[in-house]
Design an enzyme around this catalytic site. Structure first.
Site, PDB file in Angstrom:
ATOM      1  N   GLU A 217       0.251  37.212 -11.007  1.00 53.41           N
ATOM      2  CA  GLU A 217       1.300  37.437 -12.010  1.00 53.41           C
ATOM      3  C   GLU A 217       1.394  36.151 -12.809  1.00 53.41           C
ATOM      4  OE1 GLU A 217       2.884  40.276 -12.397  1.00 53.41           O
ATOM      5  OE2 GLU A 217       2.310  41.328 -10.578  1.00 53.41           O
ATOM      6  N   CYS A 251       8.738  34.137 -17.886  1.00 48.17           N
ATOM      7  CA  CYS A 251       7.335  34.484 -18.159  1.00 48.17           C
ATOM      8  C   CYS A 251       7.205  35.493 -19.292  1.00 48.17           C
ATOM      9  CB  CYS A 251       6.676  35.018 -16.901  1.00 48.17           C
ATOM     10  SG  CYS A 251       7.545  36.436 -16.197  1.00 48.17           S
TER      11      CYS A 251
HETATM   12  P1  NAD Z   1       2.564  26.884 -11.386  1.00 50.09           P
HETATM   13  O1  NAD Z   1       1.325  27.661 -11.562  1.00 50.09           O
HETATM   14  O2  NAD Z   1       2.580  25.464 -11.783  1.00 50.09           O
HETATM   15  O3  NAD Z   1       3.061  26.929  -9.857  1.00 50.09           O
HETATM   16  C1  NAD Z   1       3.273  28.134  -9.167  1.00 50.09           C
HETATM   17  C2  NAD Z   1       3.071  27.911  -7.677  1.00 50.09           C
HETATM   18  O4  NAD Z   1       1.713  27.574  -7.460  1.00 50.09           O
HETATM   19  C3  NAD Z   1       3.914  26.803  -7.057  1.00 50.09           C
HETATM   20  O5  NAD Z   1       4.480  27.274  -5.843  1.00 50.09           O
HETATM   21  C4  NAD Z   1       2.887  25.713  -6.780  1.00 50.09           C
HETATM   22  O6  NAD Z   1       3.198  24.922  -5.659  1.00 50.09           O
HETATM   23  C5  NAD Z   1       1.649  26.532  -6.517  1.00 50.09           C
HETATM   24  N1  NAD Z   1       0.377  25.796  -6.681  1.00 50.09           N
HETATM   25  C6  NAD Z   1       0.143  24.639  -7.322  1.00 50.09           C
HETATM   26  N2  NAD Z   1      -1.165  24.296  -7.210  1.00 50.09           N
HETATM   27  C7  NAD Z   1      -1.758  25.255  -6.472  1.00 50.09           C
HETATM   28  C8  NAD Z   1      -3.078  25.471  -5.996  1.00 50.09           C
HETATM   29  N3  NAD Z   1      -4.072  24.634  -6.278  1.00 50.09           N
HETATM   30  N4  NAD Z   1      -3.319  26.574  -5.264  1.00 50.09           N
HETATM   31  C9  NAD Z   1      -2.329  27.455  -4.989  1.00 50.09           C
HETATM   32  N5  NAD Z   1      -1.067  27.313  -5.415  1.00 50.09           N
HETATM   33  C10 NAD Z   1      -0.777  26.226  -6.151  1.00 50.09           C
HETATM   34  O7  NAD Z   1       3.675  27.719 -12.172  1.00 50.09           O
HETATM   35  P2  NAD Z   1       5.182  27.329 -12.415  1.00 50.09           P
HETATM   36  O8  NAD Z   1       5.245  26.149 -13.311  1.00 50.09           O
HETATM   37  O9  NAD Z   1       5.917  27.287 -11.133  1.00 50.09           O
HETATM   38  O10 NAD Z   1       5.712  28.621 -13.186  1.00 50.09           O
HETATM   39  C11 NAD Z   1       5.589  28.789 -14.560  1.00 50.09           C
HETATM   40  C12 NAD Z   1       4.420  29.674 -14.891  1.00 50.09           C
HETATM   41  O11 NAD Z   1       4.508  30.868 -14.132  1.00 50.09           O
HETATM   42  C13 NAD Z   1       4.417  30.117 -16.345  1.00 50.09           C
HETATM   43  O12 NAD Z   1       3.097  30.141 -16.802  1.00 50.09           O
HETATM   44  C14 NAD Z   1       4.979  31.517 -16.288  1.00 50.09           C
HETATM   45  O13 NAD Z   1       4.608  32.338 -17.357  1.00 50.09           O
HETATM   46  C15 NAD Z   1       4.418  31.991 -14.999  1.00 50.09           C
HETATM   47  N6  NAD Z   1       5.250  33.059 -14.463  1.00 50.09           N
HETATM   48  C16 NAD Z   1       4.740  34.317 -14.424  1.00 50.09           C
HETATM   49  C17 NAD Z   1       5.529  35.353 -13.957  1.00 50.09           C
HETATM   50  C18 NAD Z   1       5.021  36.756 -13.895  1.00 50.09           C
HETATM   51  O14 NAD Z   1       5.671  37.581 -13.257  1.00 50.09           O
HETATM   52  N7  NAD Z   1       3.902  37.092 -14.508  1.00 50.09           N
HETATM   53  C19 NAD Z   1       6.829  35.095 -13.535  1.00 50.09           C
HETATM   54  C20 NAD Z   1       7.302  33.802 -13.597  1.00 50.09           C
HETATM   55  C21 NAD Z   1       6.500  32.780 -14.043  1.00 50.09           C
END
Ligand code: NAD
Length: 475
Positions: A217, A251
């Site tokens: 997502e 998002c």
């Molecule tokens: P992010 O990708 O920076 O982090 C998300 C999660 O991934 C965190 O828990 C983080 O610890 C983890 N993470 C970091 N490095 C990783 C790795 N190498 N392997 C696995 N996991 C790892 O995202 P964010 O800043 O927390 O959230 C914002 C982003 O999320 C925006 O792009 C937004 O559009 C998206 N988002 C999407 C939805 C949806 O439903 N499609 C909902 C909310 C947010």
């Protein structure tokens, strides 16, 4: 309950869950409902502590925002799961073609086993406990890794979950990118990730090593098309609400507006009035969320600075009296950006903040072409009354989801699958779609004593040719 400390090393925790999932493959309705009830009780009893924790994570994030955007959505999801589970769990009979009759066939719905959930910070309760609830309802064990950027709510969630569930049933793992990478490398039966497209790629790569299926997502640039037939004042309120909820850190927030050329002044006026109506002040207003961290705010300011330096017209639309005031709480003024030139980061990167670029178009085809030139968006919005124009946009664009004459609302409809497409993600959840995301749909054919299958067995000869000849005519 098997008492396994949740502080076990990651791999040992996974092994405990894996073992438990294989020891009890048939997870009865009562147990699934009991798990949902425990989750619901956790929210009901600790809702205010959880929203205080979210407030502490953001600096400013009103209790009401967490109530509507996290708890309301969660309660609706848990309520639906609880109610529909008996129907969704049932084996589904399917029709059998004549050439296989009198066999019968069904699809048995079984838990996958152990589901990993990795969550983001922006709606830190909904986007973690929501997928977890769905996976539990589908009879799975769940390991959840919430975001390190919301340390208060993540830690509280961990302690509440560990008090209500055994560790081999549902556990929360805390940590940053290193832990997240190790987490994503575990051989889950399914890995559900919500976050950025960049990290989504890493998750997909780590999961591929184990052939772990994923749901991603992700984010991206969701366009909002304002049609010439649109009533601007009404649309502007909905666009401002979708854009400024959680200060743009959503998002599916409209990332940018596509506006018929010549309507810039009218839109500026309507949007400014809409912002003032929703947020009579910005700095110090508890309804207007802060940007989550200094780093995120610095990035947003850099995007604006770069746009202004390259000739874009940046309009601060914060209500008078607060305009231009930098808030120590990172409450960033909403802005419109007119005439941004191609190549700006503002036009290439997901914004995720209260900045709304306005791009103009001369024809609907031009607007559609522009959307199709980019990655497929997570959401698309269309405002207007001209249904022929609307249908053209619907038929000629592909996006994760759509709201017509509104923003965000499709996410709240539990019977609509929610997810992205292409770079905005793959796989969807919510409602039965979510239940099936975490379910093995096992096809089962039950043969009859009167089966005619032997007609197809070797040795092949005239009888076989006769049967095939008949079937060819009939199919
Ligand atoms: P992010 O990708 O920076 O982090 C998300 C999660 O991934 C965190 O828990 C983080 O610890 C983890 N993470 C970091 N490095 C990783 C790795 N190498 N392997 C696995 N996991 C790892 O995202 P964010 O800043 O927390 O959230 C914002 C982003 O999320 C925006 O792009 C937004 O559009 C998206 N988002 C999407 C939805 C949806 O439903 N499609 C909902 C909310 C947010």
């Amino acid at each position: 309950m098997t008492q396994i400390p949740p502080t076990l090393p990651l791999r040992a925790l996974f092994d405990a869950q894996h073992h438990a999932s294989r020891a009890q493959i048939d997870v009865p309705l009562a147990l699934r409902r009991d798990r949902l009830s425990r989750l619901k009780a956790l929210i009901d009893q600790h809702g205010s502590a959880l929203s205080d924790a979210v407030q502490a994570d953001f600096g400013v994030r009103s209790r009401q925002l967490t109530e509507v955007a996290d708890f309301f959505v969660l309660r609706a999801a848990i309520g639906q799961l609880h109610k529909e589970l008996p129907r969704w769990m049932k084996p589904q009979r399917v029709a059998t073609p004549l050439y296989l009759k009198p066999a019968r066939a069904l699809i048995q719905r079984q838990p996958l086993g152990v589901v990993g959930v990795i969550g983001p910070w922006n709606y830190p309760l909904q986007l973690t406990l929501g997928p977890a609830a769905t996976a539990l309802a589908a009879g799975n064990r769940v390991m959840l890794k919430p975001s390190e950027l919301t340390p208060h709510s993540s830690a509280l969630m961990a302690s509440l979950v560990h008090a209500a569930f055994s560790a081999d049933e549902f556990s929360v793992v805390l940590g940053g990118a290193d832990v997240a990478h190790e987490f994503a490398s575990l051989p889950f039966d399914h890995l559900f990730f919500t976050g950025s497209t960049a990290v989504g790629r890493k998750v997909a790569a780590a999961a591929a090593v184990n052939l772990t299926p994923t749901t991603l997502e992700l984010g991206g640039k969701s366009p909002c098309i304002v049609d010439a037939s649109c009533h601007l004042d009404e649309a502007a309120v909905k666009i401002a609400h979708g854009k400024l909820l959680n200060a743009g850190q959503t998002c599916i927030a409209p990332d940018y507006v596509l506006l018929p050329r010549g309507q810039e002044a009218a839109f500026e006026q309507a949007y400014t009035a809409a912002v003032a109506r929703l947020f009579p002040s910005i700095a110090g207003n508890p309804d207007y969320a802060a940007i989550v961290s200094d780093r995120h705010q610095a990035r947003l300011e850099a995007l604006l600075g770069e746009a202004a330096a390259q000739g874009a017209r940046v309009v601060d639309v914060a209500p008078r009296g607060t305009t231009g005031k930098a808030s120590t709480a990172r409450q960033m003024n909403p802005t419109l950006v007119f005439d941004p030139v191609p190549g700006l980061r503002l036009l290439d990167e997901e914004i995720f903040g209260p900045i709304l670029p306005v791009l103009t178009y001369d024809s609907l085809d031009e607007a559609i072409k522009r959307i199709n030139a980019g990655a497929r968006p997570l959401a698309l919005y269309w405002f207007g009354t001209n249904t022929a124009a609307r249908d053209r946009v619907m038929a000629n664009t592909v996006s994760g989801g759509v709201s017509i004459n509104d923003t965000l609302m499709h996410v709240a409809h539990e019977n609509l699958p929610f997810g992205g497409v292409g770079e905005s993600g793959w796989g969807a959840y919510h409602g039965e779609t979510g239940f099936l995301r975490f379910t093995q749909q096992k096809p089962v054919l039950v043969q009859s004593r009167f089966s005619m299958g032997h007609l197809f067995y070797p040795p092949y000869g005239p009888r076989f040719d006769q049967v095939m000849g008949l079937l060819k005519r009939w199919l």
